[in-house]
Design an enzyme around this catalytic site. Sequence first.
Site, short mmCIF file in Angstrom:
data_model
loop_
_atom_site.label_atom_id
_atom_site.label_comp_id
_atom_site.label_asym_id
_atom_site.label_seq_id
_atom_site.Cartn_x
_atom_site.Cartn_y
_atom_site.Cartn_z
N LYS A 274 0.84 -1.19 0.00
CA LYS A 274 0.00 0.00 0.00
C LYS A 274 0.88 1.26 0.00
O LYS A 274 2.02 1.19 0.47
CB LYS A 274 -0.86 0.01 1.27
CG LYS A 274 -2.01 -0.96 1.26
CD LYS A 274 -2.85 -0.81 2.51
CE LYS A 274 -3.99 -1.81 2.54
NZ LYS A 274 -5.01 -1.59 1.50
N ARG A 348 -10.45 -11.39 1.93
CA ARG A 348 -11.34 -12.42 1.38
C ARG A 348 -10.67 -13.79 1.42
O ARG A 348 -11.34 -14.81 1.48
CB ARG A 348 -11.78 -12.01 -0.03
CG ARG A 348 -10.68 -11.88 -1.02
CD ARG A 348 -11.08 -11.04 -2.23
NE ARG A 348 -11.02 -9.60 -1.97
CZ ARG A 348 -11.27 -8.66 -2.87
NH1 ARG A 348 -11.59 -9.00 -4.11
NH2 ARG A 348 -11.19 -7.38 -2.56
N1 BES Z 1 -8.10 -3.68 4.36
C1 BES Z 1 -8.29 -3.27 3.02
C2 BES Z 1 -9.59 -2.50 2.83
C3 BES Z 1 -9.67 -1.16 3.53
C4 BES Z 1 -9.37 0.00 2.85
C5 BES Z 1 -10.11 -1.07 4.83
C6 BES Z 1 -9.47 1.21 3.48
C7 BES Z 1 -10.22 0.16 5.47
C8 BES Z 1 -9.90 1.30 4.79
C9 BES Z 1 -8.33 -4.47 2.09
O1 BES Z 1 -7.58 -5.56 2.49
C10 BES Z 1 -7.77 -4.02 0.79
O2 BES Z 1 -6.62 -3.68 0.76
N2 BES Z 1 -8.59 -4.03 -0.24
C11 BES Z 1 -8.16 -3.57 -1.51
C12 BES Z 1 -8.71 -4.52 -2.53
C13 BES Z 1 -8.12 -4.34 -3.90
C14 BES Z 1 -6.68 -4.78 -3.90
C15 BES Z 1 -8.91 -5.15 -4.88
C16 BES Z 1 -8.71 -2.16 -1.70
O3 BES Z 1 -9.80 -1.89 -1.23
O4 BES Z 1 -8.01 -1.35 -2.28
ZN ZN Z 2 -5.51 -5.41 1.84
#
Ligand code: BES
Ligand code: ZN
Length: 496
Positions: A274, A348
Site C-alpha cells: 500500500k 477475502r
Molecule cells: N483492508 C483493506 C480495505 C480497507 C481500505 C479497509 C481502506 C479500510 C480502509 C483491504 O484488504 C484491501 O486492501 N482491499 C483492496 C482490494 C483491492 C486490492 C482489490 C482495496 O480496497 O483497495
Molecule cells: Zn488489503
Amino acid sequence: MFFCVFMQVIFSDSVAQESADVVVVVAFEQECEFFKNKMQELAKNEMPDVIFQDCLKMKYKGAKKYDLIVADKLVEFLFVSAGEKDKANRASLEKLGGAVHDLIKAKNAKVCVYNDIENKGTEAKLAAAYFSSGMMLKSWNFEKYKSVKTEQKIDSVFCQTCFVKENQNEMQKMKNVAGGVHFVRELVSEPANVMTPEKMLEEAMGLKKHGVKVNFLTQKDMEKLGMNAILGVGNGSDSPSYVIAMEYQKDKTKDVVALVGKGLTFDSGGLCLKPALRMGEMKGDMAGAAVVMGTLKALAESEALVNVVGVVGVTENMISGSAQRPGDVVVSMSGKTIEVDNTDAEGRLVLADVLCYANQKYAPKTVIDVATLTGAIQVALGSEFAGLFSNSDHLAELLEKSGNIVGEKLWRMPLHDSFEEDIKSCIADLKNVGSGNGAGSITAAMFLQHFIPKSVEWAHLDIAATEWEKAGRSLAQKGASGFGVRLLVDFVLRRC
Ligand code: BES
Ligand code: ZN
Ligand code: ZN
C-alpha cells in the site's frame, strides 16, 4: 487488559438538582411550556427575565445553554430539543444523548437530566435509558499513550423518570452493549505492534470469564485442515496466525447464528504494498474480528438466551522473503483453488477459509461475516452506511431493521451472476480480485459467496468505511467507532 469505567447512571422519580453542576432539560420541540416551568422551578427566583422570555418565544430547536448562579453556585443549564414528537425513537434519543455529552462543558460533573419525553413520545418509557446510553457511548476516548491526559469524564448522571424499574433494566442491557462497543474501540485503537494476532487471542481468552467457550487453531492445526488461504496471507509475518472460535451457546434449542470476522492486525498490502499515506490506518483491519468479539462479550454479559458462535481469523499481511507473491495459487480449505492476483485483497482469502471452517464445524443456519474488506465501499456508500450483501432477502431485511433501530445503518448491495466472470482465473478456480473495472466491493462479496453452502443464509457486512469515525459525530468521538456491535446484538436477540 480491557478496563472500562463507566459514568454512573442513576434513575429516580425525584432527582434533586441541588448537588448538580449541570442541569439538562429535554423536551420536544413544540413543548416550550415544559422548559419554562422547569426553569422556573430549578432556578428558583434567580432566573433572569430574558431567559424566561426566551422560554416563551423559542421553539427550541437544537440546544440552548445558560450559566446561572443558583444558591451561590454556578450551574450550567442546558435546554435540549428532542426534535419532533412523532420522529423520536431509540436511535434519535441515543444520538441526542451523545450530542449533549459533548455540549457539557463542566466535565467530571454531576449531571441532572429531566425529560418530558417519556409522557409523550413513541418509545416513551425508556427515553431516559436511551438518552443515557447515548451519553455513555460517546464517553470514550483513547489516551493510553498520552503522557498528559486531557480526558475528563462525566462523573455521574441522575435521570428523573416515572419509570424507574423499566429504565434500570434497559440501562443494564445497554451498559453491557456499550461495554462491547468500548471493547471494540479499544482493540481497534491499539497500534499493530501491541495488538498482534497473539494479543487478539489473549483478548478472546478474556471472554471466558463471561461464560464464552474459547478454542483456537494454531498454524499446525490449520495446515492439517488445509487452510492454505489464510496461511498464505500470514506467510510474510513473523507473528503466527490463529483461527479463534468462541461459543456462547446459552440456549442450544435455538438455531446457531455464526458471526465470522476478518482480523488483520495489520495490512501492509503485502508485496502489492500500500502507499505510505494512511497505511497506518490498517492497524484497524481487525475491526471485523473485534466486532464479533465485542458482540459476544455484550451478549454473554447480559446472559442473553441465544445460540451464537464467533469465528475469527487473525493474522498479519506483511512483506518478507516468505511473503506470498502475486500469481501464487493456494488450495483453500474448501478445495477450491485461488489465484492470488493481488496480495492486498487478503481479507477475502482469510474469510474464505474461516467461513468454510465455521460452516463445517457448527453447521449454522445463519452466517454473518463482518470485515473491513474494501476501500471501494467508501466510494459506493460514504461512511454513514455499511455495505450489506446477502443471499437471503429475509436475512437482509432483518439486518436492515436492526440497523435502523440502533442507528447503525446498512445499505444492501447487489450480488449477481453477471459479476462472476470478473473473478474467473485462467489458472485456478477463482482469482482474488476483479479486473479493476469498478464494483470492487461487489466482486469481493461474490468471491466470499463461493465459500458458503447454498443452503445457508448468509450476509456479509463491509465495514471498511464505518469502522473509523473521521469527524467525531453521532455516538463516537474521532477514531474507532465500534460500528456493528449494537447492530449485531440487536439482530441476534431478535433472531433467537
Ligand atoms: N483492508 C483493506 C480495505 C480497507 C481500505 C479497509 C481502506 C479500510 C480502509 C483491504 O484488504 C484491501 O486492501 N482491499 C483492496 C482490494 C483491492 C486490492 C482489490 C482495496 O480496497 O483497495
Ligand atoms: Zn488489503
Ligand atoms: Zn485488509
